[in-house]
Enzyme design. Structure first.
Site, mmCIF file in Angstrom:
data_model
loop_
_atom_site.group_PDB
_atom_site.id
_atom_site.type_symbol
_atom_site.label_atom_id
_atom_site.label_comp_id
_atom_site.label_asym_id
_atom_site.label_seq_id
_atom_site.Cartn_x
_atom_site.Cartn_y
_atom_site.Cartn_z
ATOM 1 N N VAL A 16 0.823 -1.212 0.000
ATOM 2 C CA VAL A 16 0.000 0.000 0.000
ATOM 3 C C VAL A 16 0.858 1.264 0.000
ATOM 4 C CG1 VAL A 16 -1.618 1.357 1.401
ATOM 5 C CG2 VAL A 16 -1.990 -1.105 1.070
ATOM 6 N N ARG A 31 -22.801 -7.067 16.744
ATOM 7 C CA ARG A 31 -24.085 -6.846 17.394
ATOM 8 C C ARG A 31 -24.061 -7.251 18.866
ATOM 9 N NH1 ARG A 31 -25.557 -8.733 12.236
ATOM 10 N NH2 ARG A 31 -26.861 -7.265 11.060
ATOM 11 N N VAL A 64 -19.241 -11.300 -5.571
ATOM 12 C CA VAL A 64 -19.577 -12.293 -6.600
ATOM 13 C C VAL A 64 -18.492 -13.351 -6.664
ATOM 14 C CG1 VAL A 64 -20.113 -12.690 -9.019
ATOM 15 C CG2 VAL A 64 -20.762 -10.518 -7.954
ATOM 16 N N GLY A 121 -16.876 -15.265 -4.502
ATOM 17 C CA GLY A 121 -15.837 -15.432 -3.487
ATOM 18 C C GLY A 121 -14.459 -14.997 -3.920
ATOM 19 N N GLY A 158 -21.095 -27.200 6.377
ATOM 20 C CA GLY A 158 -20.991 -25.749 6.482
ATOM 21 C C GLY A 158 -21.162 -25.004 5.179
ATOM 22 N N ASP A 174 -29.641 -16.100 -3.976
ATOM 23 C CA ASP A 174 -28.230 -15.731 -3.916
ATOM 24 C C ASP A 174 -27.656 -15.591 -5.324
ATOM 25 O OD1 ASP A 174 -25.507 -15.744 -2.253
ATOM 26 O OD2 ASP A 174 -25.247 -17.121 -3.934
ATOM 27 N N LYS A 223 -26.166 -12.112 -7.588
ATOM 28 C CA LYS A 223 -24.875 -12.081 -8.277
ATOM 29 C C LYS A 223 -25.067 -11.884 -9.779
ATOM 30 C CE LYS A 223 -22.920 -15.055 -4.703
ATOM 31 N NZ LYS A 223 -22.525 -16.426 -4.334
#
Length: 431
Positions: free
Chosen positions: A34, A46, A130, A132, A185, A199, A203
């Site tokens: 950077v 939360r 979009v 991953g 998962g 989903d 995308k």
């Protein structure tokens, strides 16, 4: 040149945890890329009482408003529409660049975010929204900016691809495969967004907007999930040299009235076994692009998961951070083409129609007559016996026909006395 850049992270779930880890573990490398150190100043959550393994608890806060007000770069991986939208807009208002993985928000209200970022002169990056880890947003909106994209075919939901793959390889039924995906998962406790195509539709809207320089929202996407598919459908597909995939499709097309526009749809489709998308297995994603000058391109990789998605997020963080250090900005929204989104009924593709019919002379002639009346041409017919000796199974493959013509054809065929059932109707894509 700033002494350091303050990074605020919104969300600390599977992806957020990995983003935080990479920011800390790779701090020296990121600073070198950077041109200034990146300091993670806080993580908005939360509930502070939830234990988050590997995350410094002193970074956690429930005051997301204050966190974004003091940041140079805000990374949003909390998901959902609100409060994500309000927090992103607040971050932009305070002059922060934004990196988000929020496909639902971008597909529903992306133009509001793009306009705010443009007015404030800050970056809005969303590679992780979009597919991953697969670099697809940057190639479409930058690498192909000088080309004309004609069509995008994508497997953009890892859960459904895993489910369909397990149905094909081991003969599992849909419910069994979904439960297995949940245990691993890949699928949420409520898999509706995946198996019903929501989903993938979000995308598809994002990809179509980028590819065709036109604002496309999720409401413009024709959507059909995989819940009606059976193990029998998958077996029949294999027998005809195809695999079933849930595809996101965006393409240039011409409407019934001659209007040039685009069509965007998500639905299960039969893909020929020799097409590159047919070999995409498990929870992997792939996007196949057809462009005028570049020809055919395919992008393949892990479409979900904490570490792969965090990789895409960090790539965006480096890009927007370098702009803040060295000056300049990334690409802004390109919607100059403003093409109309054509109705789904005008989409043209090939179909496979499976029927159970009376096993008697003249049946095929009656079915063929209905197809001809509706302007649908037959490419091939296959007949096999059914367990009931009085019933035969017909598999009819059509030439390209419109959704409107095919729907009318199927309705008329179902009304024939000799037709016991219309077992399935599947589109054929990629042939």
């Amino acid at each position: 040149m700033p002494d350091k850049l303050r990074i605020a992270l919104l969300g600390c779930g599977v992806v957020g945890t990995q983003v935080a880890r990479l920011l800390i573990e790779q701090a020296d490398d990121l600073a070198a890329r950077v041109g200034a150190p990146l300091e993670l100043v806080g993580i908005a959550v939360r509930d502070l009482s939830v234990e988050r393994e590997g995350v410094d608890a002193t970074l956690l806060t429930t005051d997301a408003e204050a966190l974004v007000a003091g940041a140079d770069v805000v990374v949003e991986v909390m998901g959902g529409i609100e409060p994500a939208r309000t927090l992103i807009l607040r971050a932009i208002e305070h002059g922060a660049s934004v990196v988000t993985a929020n496909k639902a928000l971008l597909a529903q209200d992306g133009p509001t975010l793009y306009a705010a970022a443009d007015a404030a002169g800050v970056d809005l990056y969303f590679e992780a929204a979009v597919a991953g880890a697969i670099p697809i947003v940057r190639p479409v909106r930058e690498s192909l900016a000088g080309d004309t994209v004609r069509r995008v075919l994508g497997i953009v939901n890892g859960t459904t691809n895993y489910v369909l793959d397990r149905m094909a390889t081991d003969g599992l039924d849909l419910d069994q495969a979904v439960k297995e995906a949940q245990a691993l998962g890949y699928a949420e406790a409520d898999p509706t967004a995946d198996v019903e195509g929501f989903d993938a539709a979000a995308k598809a809207a994002i990809l179509a907007s980028l590819a065709f320089h036109t604002r496309v929202s999720i409401d413009d996407v024709q959507r059909e999930g995989i819940t009606a598919l059976t193990a029998d459908d998958v077996a029949w597909a294999a027998g005809t040299g195809h695999v079933i995939k849930l595809l996101a499709i965006a393409e240039r097309n011409t409407g019934d009235d001659g209007t040039d526009g685009i069509q965007v749809r998500v639905h299960p489709a039969l893909v020929p076994a020799d097409h590159p998308l047919a070999g995409v297995r498990g929870a992997f994603n792939a996007v196949f692009i057809e462009a005028e000058a570049a020809g055919e391109l395919m992008f393949y990789g892990r479409g979900a998961g904490g570490a792969p998605t965090a990789s895409a997020v960090l790539g965006d963080v480096v890009s927007v951070a370098r702009h803040r250090v060295l000056g300049g900005r990334g690409p802004v929204e390109s919607s100059y083409a403003d093409l109309p989104v054509l109705p789904a009924a005008a989409a043209r593709t090939r179909y496979q129609v499976r029927l159970e019919v009376a096993d008697q002379p003249g049946v095929l002639a009656q079915v063929a007559a209905v197809l001809a009346e509706h302007g649908v041409s037959i490419e091939a017919v296959r007949q096999t016996p059914a367990p009931d000796e009085h019933v035969a199974r017909l598999l009819i493959t059509t030439h390209a026909a419109s959704e409107r013509a095919l729907a009318g054809t199927v309705e008329a065929i179902a009304g024939l006395d000799v037709v016991r059932a219309v077992v399935s109707v599947l589109r054929v894509e990629g042939a």
